[in-house]
Design a protein around this motif. Sequence first.
Motif, mmCIF file in Angstrom:
data_model
loop_
_atom_site.group_PDB
_atom_site.id
_atom_site.type_symbol
_atom_site.label_atom_id
_atom_site.label_comp_id
_atom_site.label_asym_id
_atom_site.label_seq_id
_atom_site.Cartn_x
_atom_site.Cartn_y
_atom_site.Cartn_z
ATOM 1 N N UNK A 113 46.338 67.864 -1.307
ATOM 2 C CA UNK A 113 46.302 67.876 -2.769
ATOM 3 C C UNK A 113 47.687 67.548 -3.339
ATOM 4 N N UNK A 114 48.716 68.095 -2.714
ATOM 5 C CA UNK A 114 50.083 67.834 -3.170
ATOM 6 C C UNK A 114 50.436 66.359 -2.993
ATOM 7 N N UNK A 159 53.142 73.794 2.083
ATOM 8 C CA UNK A 159 52.561 72.497 1.769
ATOM 9 C C UNK A 159 53.643 71.484 1.415
ATOM 10 N N UNK A 160 54.644 71.913 0.645
ATOM 11 C CA UNK A 160 55.731 71.015 0.259
ATOM 12 C C UNK A 160 56.482 70.496 1.483
ATOM 13 N N UNK A 186 36.386 65.451 -3.952
ATOM 14 C CA UNK A 186 35.239 65.491 -4.864
ATOM 15 C C UNK A 186 35.482 66.398 -6.068
ATOM 16 N N UNK A 187 36.726 66.831 -6.258
ATOM 17 C CA UNK A 187 37.037 67.725 -7.373
ATOM 18 C C UNK A 187 38.178 67.137 -8.207
ATOM 19 N N UNK A 188 38.404 67.742 -9.360
ATOM 20 C CA UNK A 188 39.558 67.431 -10.180
ATOM 21 C C UNK A 188 40.417 68.674 -10.311
ATOM 22 N N UNK A 189 41.724 68.503 -10.169
ATOM 23 C CA UNK A 189 42.648 69.613 -10.386
ATOM 24 C C UNK A 189 43.498 69.285 -11.610
ATOM 25 N N UNK A 231 46.674 73.316 -7.305
ATOM 26 C CA UNK A 231 46.264 72.589 -6.097
ATOM 27 C C UNK A 231 44.827 72.901 -5.706
ATOM 28 N N UNK A 232 44.288 73.990 -6.244
ATOM 29 C CA UNK A 232 42.903 74.376 -5.979
ATOM 30 C C UNK A 232 42.169 74.569 -7.297
ATOM 31 N N UNK A 233 40.865 74.375 -7.279
ATOM 32 C CA UNK A 233 40.047 74.725 -8.435
ATOM 33 C C UNK A 233 39.934 76.250 -8.496
ATOM 34 N N UNK A 234 39.575 76.820 -9.640
ATOM 35 C CA UNK A 234 39.405 78.281 -9.720
ATOM 36 C C UNK A 234 38.424 78.814 -8.670
ATOM 37 N N UNK A 235 37.370 78.067 -8.394
ATOM 38 C CA UNK A 235 36.395 78.502 -7.402
ATOM 39 C C UNK A 235 37.000 78.496 -6.000
ATOM 40 N N UNK A 236 37.751 77.447 -5.676
ATOM 41 C CA UNK A 236 38.376 77.354 -4.355
ATOM 42 C C UNK A 236 39.388 78.462 -4.144
#
Length: 224
Positions: free
Chosen positions: A88-89, A118-119, A16-19, A67-72
């Motif tokens: 996200x990756x 994550x990679x 539900x977000x954009x990175x 990979x995360x929004x600033x809030x996350x």
Amino acid sequence: MTAPMQKALVRIACDEVEVEGMLELPATPIGIVLFAHGSGSSRLSPRNNYVASILRGARMGTLLMDLLTPQEDQAYQTRFNIALLTLRLRTAAAWLRQHSDTRALPLGLFGASTGAAAALQLCAQPDVAIAAVVSRGGRPDMAGPQMLQQVRTPTLLIVGGLDEVVIGLNRDAFALLSCDKQIVIVPGATHLFEEPGKLEIVAGLAKDWFATRMGMPALHAADN
């Protein structure tokens, strides 16, 4: 006359977000490297941007992603959620596979800190084709033993010689890998490779690792 470098800020929908990410492509790229930053870092990381510039000089495109929004990234539970970072990756890798300028290029991953975990988790997924992966001061142990044992992607782990705890964690993870693999301890380097000349060593190692796995002769660090 050399064609100009393509550079574009991209936004990729994840859940539900954009990175956001910065995509840069040389004129005739031999591959594309997707950067997975560590917790508390971002696509603006000066260290990863330096490594990316060296890779572009060796005709590799780069995508430096948040990979995360600033809030996350402010929340502990998301900063260290390796499954979320991997998802996200994976989404960013799928975006590259759909983009007209990158879909035919071999894909490499460059991970730092939790981004390395994550990679490697992504590399353990059988339906994702990754040509090579490099970890800089990473936490491959956080990928988990089962995932590490499933990795078949050529893997290079780079650790600072003064980063004693992380050296141990990388050696434990290295022992679990059954792929083409190498671990390099950079003498005199701390976790962030901030000492003079140390990040240049990292960039040279990464450049050679990706170039040879993307079908090109080794491009030695001395060529930087």
